[in-house]
Design a protein around this motif. Structure first.
Motif, PDB file in Angstrom:
ATOM      1  N   LYS A   1      -9.940  -9.245   5.612  1.00 14.08           N
ATOM      2  CA  LYS A   1     -10.516  -7.931   5.838  1.00 14.08           C
ATOM      3  C   LYS A   1      -9.458  -6.974   6.375  1.00 14.08           C
ATOM      4  O   LYS A   1      -8.648  -7.336   7.226  1.00 14.08           O
ATOM      5  CB  LYS A   1     -11.666  -8.044   6.841  1.00 14.08           C
ATOM      6  N   GLY A   2      -9.440  -5.754   5.871  1.00 15.38           N
ATOM      7  CA  GLY A   2      -8.456  -4.780   6.332  1.00 15.38           C
ATOM      8  C   GLY A   2      -8.687  -4.358   7.764  1.00 15.38           C
ATOM      9  O   GLY A   2      -9.804  -4.419   8.283  1.00 15.38           O
ATOM     10  N   GLN A   3      -7.610  -3.918   8.429  1.00 14.47           N
ATOM     11  CA  GLN A   3      -7.707  -3.446   9.805  1.00 14.47           C
ATOM     12  C   GLN A   3      -8.326  -2.048   9.852  1.00 14.47           C
ATOM     13  O   GLN A   3      -8.105  -1.235   8.952  1.00 14.47           O
ATOM     14  CB  GLN A   3      -6.327  -3.358  10.446  1.00 14.47           C
ATOM     15  N   LEU A   4      -9.047  -1.775  10.919  1.00 13.15           N
ATOM     16  CA  LEU A   4      -9.542  -0.430  11.186  1.00 13.15           C
ATOM     17  C   LEU A   4      -8.667   0.138  12.298  1.00 13.15           C
ATOM     18  O   LEU A   4      -8.700  -0.351  13.435  1.00 13.15           O
ATOM     19  CB  LEU A   4     -11.008  -0.464  11.610  1.00 13.15           C
ATOM     20  N   ILE A   5      -7.866   1.137  11.959  1.00  8.16           N
ATOM     21  CA  ILE A   5      -6.870   1.695  12.880  1.00  8.16           C
ATOM     22  C   ILE A   5      -7.287   3.109  13.278  1.00  8.16           C
ATOM     23  O   ILE A   5      -7.399   3.995  12.422  1.00  8.16           O
ATOM     24  CB  ILE A   5      -5.473   1.723  12.221  1.00  8.16           C
TER      25      ILE A   5
ATOM     26  N   GLN B   1     -13.135   0.158   1.661  1.00  7.19           N
ATOM     27  CA  GLN B   1     -11.689  -0.103   1.700  1.00  7.19           C
ATOM     28  C   GLN B   1     -11.377  -1.375   2.484  1.00  7.19           C
ATOM     29  O   GLN B   1     -10.559  -2.199   2.062  1.00  7.19           O
ATOM     30  CB  GLN B   1     -10.942   1.083   2.310  1.00  7.19           C
ATOM     31  N   ARG B   2     -12.023  -1.564   3.622  1.00  2.65           N
ATOM     32  CA  ARG B   2     -11.778  -2.757   4.434  1.00  2.65           C
ATOM     33  C   ARG B   2     -12.196  -4.024   3.694  1.00  2.65           C
ATOM     34  O   ARG B   2     -11.531  -5.064   3.784  1.00  2.65           O
ATOM     35  CB  ARG B   2     -12.515  -2.664   5.771  1.00  2.65           C
ATOM     36  N   ALA B   3     -13.286  -3.942   2.962  1.00  2.00           N
ATOM     37  CA  ALA B   3     -13.761  -5.097   2.201  1.00  2.00           C
ATOM     38  C   ALA B   3     -12.769  -5.505   1.119  1.00  2.00           C
ATOM     39  O   ALA B   3     -12.671  -6.681   0.756  1.00  2.00           O
ATOM     40  CB  ALA B   3     -15.120  -4.787   1.582  1.00  2.00           C
ATOM     41  N   LYS B   4     -11.991  -4.534   0.622  1.00  2.00           N
ATOM     42  CA  LYS B   4     -10.967  -4.810  -0.393  1.00  2.00           C
ATOM     43  C   LYS B   4      -9.692  -5.394   0.221  1.00  2.00           C
ATOM     44  O   LYS B   4      -8.762  -5.758  -0.497  1.00  2.00           O
ATOM     45  CB  LYS B   4     -10.605  -3.530  -1.144  1.00  2.00           C
ATOM     46  N   GLY B   5      -9.637  -5.438   1.561  1.00  2.00           N
ATOM     47  CA  GLY B   5      -8.443  -5.939   2.236  1.00  2.00           C
ATOM     48  C   GLY B   5      -7.458  -4.858   2.610  1.00  2.00           C
ATOM     49  O   GLY B   5      -6.353  -5.146   3.082  1.00  2.00           O
ATOM     50  N   ASN B   6      -7.833  -3.615   2.406  1.00  2.00           N
ATOM     51  CA  ASN B   6      -6.951  -2.498   2.750  1.00  2.00           C
ATOM     52  C   ASN B   6      -7.185  -2.047   4.192  1.00  2.00           C
ATOM     53  O   ASN B   6      -8.324  -1.978   4.650  1.00  2.00           O
ATOM     54  CB  ASN B   6      -7.205  -1.308   1.824  1.00  2.00           C
ATOM     55  N   ASP B   7      -6.106  -1.745   4.901  1.00  2.00           N
ATOM     56  CA  ASP B   7      -6.227  -1.145   6.224  1.00  2.00           C
ATOM     57  C   ASP B   7      -6.741   0.287   6.060  1.00  2.00           C
ATOM     58  O   ASP B   7      -6.451   0.957   5.059  1.00  2.00           O
ATOM     59  CB  ASP B   7      -4.878  -1.107   6.940  1.00  2.00           C
ATOM     60  N   VAL B   8      -7.487   0.754   7.038  1.00  2.00           N
ATOM     61  CA  VAL B   8      -8.003   2.127   7.017  1.00  2.00           C
ATOM     62  C   VAL B   8      -7.605   2.823   8.309  1.00  2.00           C
ATOM     63  O   VAL B   8      -7.824   2.292   9.399  1.00  2.00           O
ATOM     64  CB  VAL B   8      -9.536   2.156   6.868  1.00  2.00           C
ATOM     65  N   VAL B   9      -7.002   3.997   8.180  1.00  2.00           N
ATOM     66  CA  VAL B   9      -6.591   4.775   9.344  1.00  2.00           C
ATOM     67  C   VAL B   9      -7.562   5.929   9.563  1.00  2.00           C
ATOM     68  O   VAL B   9      -7.838   6.706   8.645  1.00  2.00           O
ATOM     69  CB  VAL B   9      -5.170   5.343   9.155  1.00  2.00           C
ATOM     70  N   LEU B  10      -8.085   6.022  10.774  1.00  2.00           N
ATOM     71  CA  LEU B  10      -8.927   7.148  11.162  1.00  2.00           C
ATOM     72  C   LEU B  10      -8.144   8.021  12.135  1.00  2.00           C
ATOM     73  O   LEU B  10      -7.698   7.541  13.178  1.00  2.00           O
ATOM     74  CB  LEU B  10     -10.207   6.682  11.867  1.00  2.00           C
ATOM     75  N   GLU B  11      -7.962   9.280  11.814  1.00  2.00           N
ATOM     76  CA  GLU B  11      -7.343  10.235  12.740  1.00  2.00           C
ATOM     77  C   GLU B  11      -8.478  11.063  13.328  1.00  2.00           C
ATOM     78  O   GLU B  11      -8.962  12.006  12.704  1.00  2.00           O
ATOM     79  CB  GLU B  11      -6.346  11.137  12.010  1.00  2.00           C
TER      80      GLU B  11
END
Length: 203
Positions: free
Chosen positions: A4-8, A91-101
């Motif tokens: 699972k991708g990171q939630l940043i 996006q996280r389910a695809k294994g991609n990290d997601v950045v929230l600003e």
């Protein structure tokens, strides 16, 4: 390994340069998505709907909140800001990290809702430098700048609630520090729990 991708979550006072740091970081990396926030504030010169923000009316924003479509939302400087939930989860389910600003209020909401989120606070080298940067960009009147500085004072007090603080003295160094923190967090206990559970299952 945790697939699972990171939630940043990245926050910092207005004028600290967090957008510039993130742009440099994202430019040379794959498998990471930038979450476009929604807001009720008016677009600034050069900003595009769906690229920099989703610019919504107050009514549209409030309807989205009521339907459960926001991961978080907050009121900042008399406007709403929020993160659409569905694109982040996909996006996280695809294994991609997601950045929230996002702003501090929203970041602390995410911390409660998503315990595995990585919270990073971008800080100025000094408060005087922050004031200089806000004044120097000459996009707002003095009353608005002073209001932003008052908000910044409160935000800096909340920095202790974050996992890491990165000082943006120069963009190059801040980008390096950001990359190091995100890379290390991938191998933290909370992100390796799935791997450990699998190993222990066959021990």
């Amino acid at each position: 390994m945790n697939k699972k991708g990171q939630l940043i979550v990245v926050s910092g006072p207005s004028g600290v340069g967090k957008g510039t740091v993130l742009k440099e970081y994202l430019a040379s990396r794959d498998q990471i998505a930038y979450s476009v926030s929604a807001t009720t504030r008016s677009p600034r010169p050069g900003e595009e709907h769906g690229v920099h923000y989703f610019f919504l009316s107050r009514e549209e924003f409030e309807q989205t909140v009521q339907s459960g479509g926001m991961l978080e939302y907050a009121s900042y400087n008399n406007n709403y800001y929020g993160t659409p939930k569905k694109p982040v989860e996909e996006q996280r389910a695809k294994g991609n990290d997601v950045v929230l600003e996002i702003e501090v209020q929203g970041a602390l909401q995410v911390k409660k809702a998503c315990p595995d989120a990585l919270l990073i606070f971008i800080a100025p080298p000094s408060f005087e430098e922050l004031a200089s940067r806000l004044t120097g960009r000459q996009t707002e009147d003095s009353k608005t700048v002073e209001n932003r500085l008052n908000i910044a004072r409160k935000e800096l007090l909340c920095a202790k609630e974050y996992d890491y603080i990165i000082v943006n003295d120069t963009v190059e160094l801040a980008v390096q520090r950001l990359a190091q923190v995100i890379s290390a967090n991938r191998y933290s206990i909370k992100n390796m729990k799935e791997f450990l559970d699998e190993v222990n299952k066959h021990a």
